[in-house]
Every structure is written in C-alpha cells, then in structure tokens.
Design a protein around this motif. Sequence first.
Motif, short mmCIF file in Angstrom:
data_model
loop_
_atom_site.label_atom_id
_atom_site.label_comp_id
_atom_site.label_asym_id
_atom_site.label_seq_id
_atom_site.Cartn_x
_atom_site.Cartn_y
_atom_site.Cartn_z
N GLU A 1 15.09 97.19 32.82
CA GLU A 1 13.97 96.53 33.52
C GLU A 1 13.56 95.26 32.75
O GLU A 1 13.28 94.23 33.34
N THR A 2 13.53 95.39 31.41
CA THR A 2 13.13 94.22 30.61
C THR A 2 14.16 93.10 30.78
O THR A 2 13.80 91.94 31.00
N LEU A 3 15.45 93.44 30.69
CA LEU A 3 16.49 92.42 30.86
C LEU A 3 16.36 91.75 32.23
O LEU A 3 16.42 90.52 32.35
N ASP A 4 16.14 92.57 33.26
CA ASP A 4 16.03 92.03 34.62
C ASP A 4 14.78 91.17 34.79
O ASP A 4 14.82 90.12 35.42
N LYS A 5 13.67 91.63 34.20
CA LYS A 5 12.41 90.90 34.33
C LYS A 5 12.55 89.46 33.82
O LYS A 5 12.01 88.53 34.39
N TYR A 6 13.31 89.31 32.73
CA TYR A 6 13.49 87.96 32.16
C TYR A 6 14.84 87.35 32.55
O TYR A 6 15.30 86.41 31.94
N GLN A 7 15.46 87.95 33.56
CA GLN A 7 16.73 87.47 34.13
C GLN A 7 17.80 87.28 33.07
O GLN A 7 18.54 86.30 33.09
N CYS A 8 17.85 88.23 32.15
CA CYS A 8 18.85 88.14 31.08
C CYS A 8 20.09 88.93 31.45
O CYS A 8 19.99 90.02 32.01
N ASP A 9 21.24 88.37 31.11
CA ASP A 9 22.50 89.01 31.46
C ASP A 9 22.79 90.18 30.53
O ASP A 9 23.26 91.22 30.96
N PHE A 10 22.55 89.96 29.24
CA PHE A 10 22.80 91.04 28.27
C PHE A 10 21.90 90.85 27.05
O PHE A 10 21.25 89.82 26.89
N CYS A 11 21.93 91.89 26.21
CA CYS A 11 21.11 91.91 25.00
C CYS A 11 22.04 91.79 23.78
O CYS A 11 23.14 92.33 23.79
N VAL A 12 21.60 91.07 22.78
CA VAL A 12 22.42 90.91 21.56
C VAL A 12 21.63 91.43 20.36
O VAL A 12 20.43 91.17 20.24
N HIS A 13 22.33 92.15 19.48
CA HIS A 13 21.69 92.67 18.26
C HIS A 13 22.72 92.65 17.13
O HIS A 13 23.92 92.65 17.38
#
Length: 382
Positions: A91-103
């Motif tokens: 939901e967080t990724l979608d809310k900010y229209q992010c394709d993926f998360c990096v860590h």
Amino acid sequence: MSDGVNKSNNKKEVRVWCDGCYDMVHFGHANSLRQAKALGDMLIVGVHTDEEITKHKGPPVFTQEERYKMVRAIKWVDQVVEGAPYVTTLETLDKYQCDFCVHGDDITVTADGIDTYHLVKEAGRYREVKRTAGVSTTDLVGRMLLLTREHFKRGDKEYTVALEHSSNLGTDSTARSPYTGCSQFLPTTQKIIQFSSGLSPKPTDRVVYVAGAFDLFHVGHLDFLEAAHAQGDFLIVGLHTDLEVNRYKGSNYPIMNLHERVLSVLACKYVHEVVIGAPYEVTAELMEHFRVGVVCHGRTHIAAGADHRDPYIVPKQRGCFKILDSGNNMTTEDIVQRIIRHRLEFEERNNKKEQKEISIMKSAQKNHLKQNGNCDVKVFPG
Ligand code: CTP
Ligand code: C5P
C-alpha cells in the motif's frame, strides 16, 4: 505504479522507494541512496518517526524533524515521506507510485523479529544494494563513547575483537554481527568520484568558500551550508586535516576522519566542491586559485592558527568575509554529550540489535546449507 514518463527518452519513469531510521545520517546512508537512485529516475525516501524507532530498535539520537531535514538535503533524494511505517507494505509503495523498494543487504526486523521487507520481497518489489562497510550509527556511537574514561581503556581491545570476529558466528560469547560491530571503512577514489558533483564554476559564477571540521555532519552544518550556498553560485568547502582539527578541538576529535568527513559533506546538495585537507588559514593563493568571491563562517568561535594568526585575516583585509547566522546552535560536542547522557540506553539498543542479527544469520546459514545456496534476492554491487 507510476504513470509518469521520463521526458528525455519517452520511457516510463521508474520511481524508487527507500525507507529507514536515518539516525545520525552518515555517508553509508547517502551511499545506499545513491545506489538506489541509480536504479530508477525518482527517489522517494520514507523516514520513520521517533515513536516507531523507539518501539522497534531503541531511542534514536536525532529527533524526527532533524532526521527529515538531513535526508532531504542528500543530493540523490527527490522527496521525503515523513513518518513512514516500519514495515514496508505494498500500500505504501502504491500510495507514492513507487515501482519497488531498495534496501542495503543487511537485516532489518521489527520488535517481534519479523523481516520488515517480507511483504515487498514476496511481491517481487524488492531490490538490494551493497551496504557500505565500516560505517554505522553504532560504530559512531562507539567512537564517541570512547571519550569516557572506562571506554578508553577497553577501546582498543574491543575494536580489535570486533574486527577479528566481524563475521564470526561461532560461540554465543564471541559471536559478532558484521552490521553492528565496528569495522573499517576503506576510502577509494571511486567513492569520491561517485559522490562528487563533477562540476567546475562557470567564469561568471560567484564562488563561496567556507572551511571547518564538519565532524559528525549535522543539521547545524546543514543550515550553515544552505546559507553559504545562498551567498553565490558555487560553494567550495575546505576540510581541515585530522591533525589540525585535533589541534584546535583537542580530546579525540575529530570523531570522523578526513576521508569520512569528505563523503559526508559531498553528499550534501548545497556543496559543489571539497578541498581535502584545506590549509587552516584562508590564504591569498587559495583565494586566487579558486577565484573565491566571498568567504563565510558561522557564528561559532574562530580558533587562532598554530601561529596565533586569525585564519580569516586575508579575506577580512579584502572586505570579502561574512559571518552567517545559521539560526541553529547545534555543535558536534552537543551530539557527543547527547550520546554520553544516553549511554546505557544506546548500549542496550546495540546489544539487542546485534543479538537479533546473529540469531537471524545463524538460522539463515542453516537454511542455506539445507537448500544448497539458493538465494532469490539480487544484490547490486556498490
Ligand atoms: N545503510 C547502508 N550502509 C550503512 C548503513 C546503512 O547501506 N553502512 C543502509 C541500510 O541498509 C538501509 C538504509 O541505509 O537501506 C537506512 O538504514 P537505517 O534504517 O537508518 O538503519 P541501519 O541499517 O541500522 O543503519 P545504522 O546502523 O547506521 O543506523
Ligand atoms: O565547527 P565546524 O568547523 O564543523 O563548523 C564548520 C562551519 O559551520 C563553521 O563556519 C561554523 O561556524 C558553521 N556552523 C554554524 N552553525 C552551527 C554549527 C556550525 O554556522 N550550528
């Protein structure tokens, strides 16, 4: 997902999400954000609140307002999301229209020992970059605590033990986590190139020059550099050598060595160029070499040189010296005092973090042996 289009090549804009505590923001954090930005077009960084961090990890050194500001000033960051949840959700990724998360390729778990990235990993919306070895909040806190007498005595021994056991998961009493224990940062020219702007001043640019220790780069430095940047078009920061800083600050200052301070300052979006080991006195030669138009200093004390001279005598005589009020009175010494005051809490937080990391690494090692080394997460080289 993002509907944006990268205007230069008509391709869909790739929006990258990172999140974390970003406590005592250091060049390890900046390097992870640099690598994340290189995987897409826009970098959105979620920063956790003080409450969330206290619950899952222990009290942070810096307040959320200070941490938001520090992350916002890192030159690869396009947007900061304040109060991001500790567990990264789709939901967080979608809310900010992010394709993926990096860590980074280290272990992050909640207070209950759950991988904070399990949801995005399962959905295939997770990428990993190499963690920068040799720098962590824990390491910096350790260096500061060495200022107290008891730690001074045990310091060398602890440091050597940490290095020897940096990836030793043997017996419980000697086991160390490579993410939490001290280790050594190895500076390379490649890292400096990756961090630097690569820009030169244009002939018409007004060049601003400032100099100092910039030790444990903090929000006071940041506010000062923002004000200095506003004085012209091209900001050059002269960093004094470790010996010079120790001469005028004493004790075991600087806490960060020259190479580390260079990267911290270069990661700041207001800085165009850094002089690595600048002379203490701002000489006529230095001013001519860099075509300096104005020299600035904050409202902090100006120590005399080893020769008892005022380091700003030349720009003062030329009428191009300015004192800037950063509006912020934080100092490196304040940070060290904060840490020493909360020493027991930090020690407990570090011990807990390290024990969690060790037990996760041990069970991962067992699974790895069982499954003969199958790993589905791609790690991008630093
Ligand atoms: N990171 C990194 N290299 C480091 C330290 C942190 O790449 N030397 C990365 C982490 O992997 C993460 C991001 O920076 O992707 C934010 O980290 P953060 O949540 O602030 O916590 P830690 O990893 O615990 O960093 P530190 O121990 O320095 O607080
Ligand atoms: O103390 P240090 O040498 O790191 O400071 C570098 C510069 O940042 C100096 O010009 C100092 O006056 C300025 N500064 C500031 N406000 C702060 C901390 C530092 O203007 N809170």
